[in-house]
Design a protein around this motif. Sequence first.
Motif, mmCIF file in Angstrom:
data_model
loop_
_atom_site.group_PDB
_atom_site.id
_atom_site.type_symbol
_atom_site.label_atom_id
_atom_site.label_comp_id
_atom_site.label_asym_id
_atom_site.label_seq_id
_atom_site.Cartn_x
_atom_site.Cartn_y
_atom_site.Cartn_z
ATOM 1 N N UNK A 164 40.462 40.818 34.086
ATOM 2 C CA UNK A 164 39.926 42.053 33.416
ATOM 3 C C UNK A 164 40.199 42.959 34.354
ATOM 4 N N UNK A 165 40.489 44.281 33.889
ATOM 5 C CA UNK A 165 40.509 45.503 34.734
ATOM 6 C C UNK A 165 39.344 45.753 35.573
ATOM 7 N N UNK A 166 39.304 46.173 36.697
ATOM 8 C CA UNK A 166 38.112 46.520 37.318
ATOM 9 C C UNK A 166 37.689 45.663 38.516
ATOM 10 N N UNK A 167 38.480 44.814 38.849
ATOM 11 C CA UNK A 167 38.343 44.016 40.046
ATOM 12 C C UNK A 167 39.760 43.559 40.550
ATOM 13 N N UNK A 168 39.612 43.310 41.998
ATOM 14 C CA UNK A 168 40.798 43.269 42.607
ATOM 15 C C UNK A 168 40.155 42.382 44.039
ATOM 16 N N UNK A 169 41.169 41.760 44.777
ATOM 17 C CA UNK A 169 41.017 41.095 45.980
ATOM 18 C C UNK A 169 41.703 41.855 47.101
ATOM 19 N N UNK A 170 40.980 41.942 48.216
ATOM 20 C CA UNK A 170 41.765 42.330 49.534
ATOM 21 C C UNK A 170 41.820 41.237 50.431
ATOM 22 N N UNK A 171 42.887 40.700 50.620
ATOM 23 C CA UNK A 171 43.163 39.551 51.762
ATOM 24 C C UNK A 171 43.397 40.406 53.022
ATOM 25 N N UNK A 172 42.810 39.885 54.134
ATOM 26 C CA UNK A 172 43.166 40.429 55.362
ATOM 27 C C UNK A 172 42.775 39.070 56.372
ATOM 28 N N UNK A 173 43.963 39.140 56.989
ATOM 29 C CA UNK A 173 43.991 38.116 57.997
ATOM 30 C C UNK A 173 42.852 37.942 59.002
ATOM 31 N N UNK A 175 30.334 41.246 38.719
ATOM 32 C CA UNK A 175 30.147 39.723 38.398
ATOM 33 C C UNK A 175 31.026 39.383 37.084
ATOM 34 N N UNK A 176 30.891 40.292 36.221
ATOM 35 C CA UNK A 176 31.662 39.941 34.767
ATOM 36 C C UNK A 176 33.235 39.589 35.023
ATOM 37 N N UNK A 177 33.676 40.586 35.845
ATOM 38 C CA UNK A 177 35.201 40.303 36.260
ATOM 39 C C UNK A 177 35.367 39.156 36.999
#
Length: 401
Positions: A218-227, A276-278
Amino acid sequence: MNDEAVFEKIRSDYPATKKLTYFDAGARSLVSVQTRAALDKLVDSQLYEGGDKPEMFRLIERVREKFARLINARSEEIAFMKNVSDGLNTIAGSIPFKTNDNVVLTSDLEHPNNVYPWYNVRDKSQVKIIDVPSVNGQIDVEGMINAITPRTKLVTCSTVTYSPGMRTNVPKLGKACRDRGVFFLVDGVQSCGVLRTDVEELMVDAMAVSTQKGLQGLYGMGFLYCRAEAANALRPERLARFGVNLGDDTHEAAAGDQKFDLMPGARRFEVGNYNFPAAAAAEPALDRMLELGSAAIEERNCRLARRLASGMHQLGLEVCGDLDDPFRTHIVTLGEMDLENHESAGSGELQSLFDYLWANDVRLSIRRGVLRFGIHFYNNDQDVDRVLDLTKTWQEQAVAA
Ligand SMILES: Cc1ncc(COP(=O)(O)O)c(C=O)c1O
């Protein structure tokens, strides 16, 4: 079951495929009935039982681990974000820029959300932008490498451009950055979930994505990968308790110490409670992607895209990029790029094709003046055939008119 039968079975979990020919994964993907069920379960828990916070935290850690596995990272290298922009701005705000440092990017192909954060850094910290023009609709990796100077603090690009949708030679740029000690940040939203995206192979320091596109959330969530090593060297611009290492005692009451350590890895970038929902919505798609494997997903998506591209070419339409370019992806674009415009309508003729397809329940976008078809694994050969047949009819009608 052979591969085709597996994908056909999966398709039935996406009810929209019954009434639409959905080719808009570049904007947002379809979601499955399993996503709806996961979301219902979470809401029901609060509706009927007041909610279960420990279970919500377990959900977050499961989703963190699954996304990490999908991109060949470790859980502690993943931070939950709001979207791509949040991830990119998190890095932009945490790098200690000094006057006259520079950032290398390609503004004419990046999404605006990977351009404005750097204009902001430029204006706040007197940092220079080295803008390397694209070449033939592709990010000029050689040009970007040549543009790096001893004052380059960060290089950024998309793994796949949102339009015209070509893949960037990220590993080559990543190696050049690593060799020179330059931070390398990518916008991975147009490749994660749809194409194999392995952060070790890509040699990136950080990658920002959101969940509504290739990740089928869904819209409203993302991830950031950082080494991990790169994250441990950064002080986050914003800080709240999840970014602080409170040991085993994670309750509010533990906070308040004047001296504290930051969480190791990417968790230091997380601010406040989670979406939490996303996260619940994202989990079934991650499970499915891990089960199918990124290589099989990429192969299917790119095969369907090649069929669509060559079919359009045979109908005499202008397909962006060479048909046999190894940097082609699951995205097929038609028409002439207009680099000045983000979301303009294409030429009159292509606008008419776009309108005709929409009126016939095909879903696609226009970006940078071109028609964009974004494929995902719920698509099949019949979808491709249907769009090609409709395009042919549209051409015949234009000739008859
Ligand atoms: C390459 C790319 N980056 C970023 C975005 C959007 O950014 P955000 O998730 O911050 O809204 C999009 C599309 O919406 C995109 O295609």
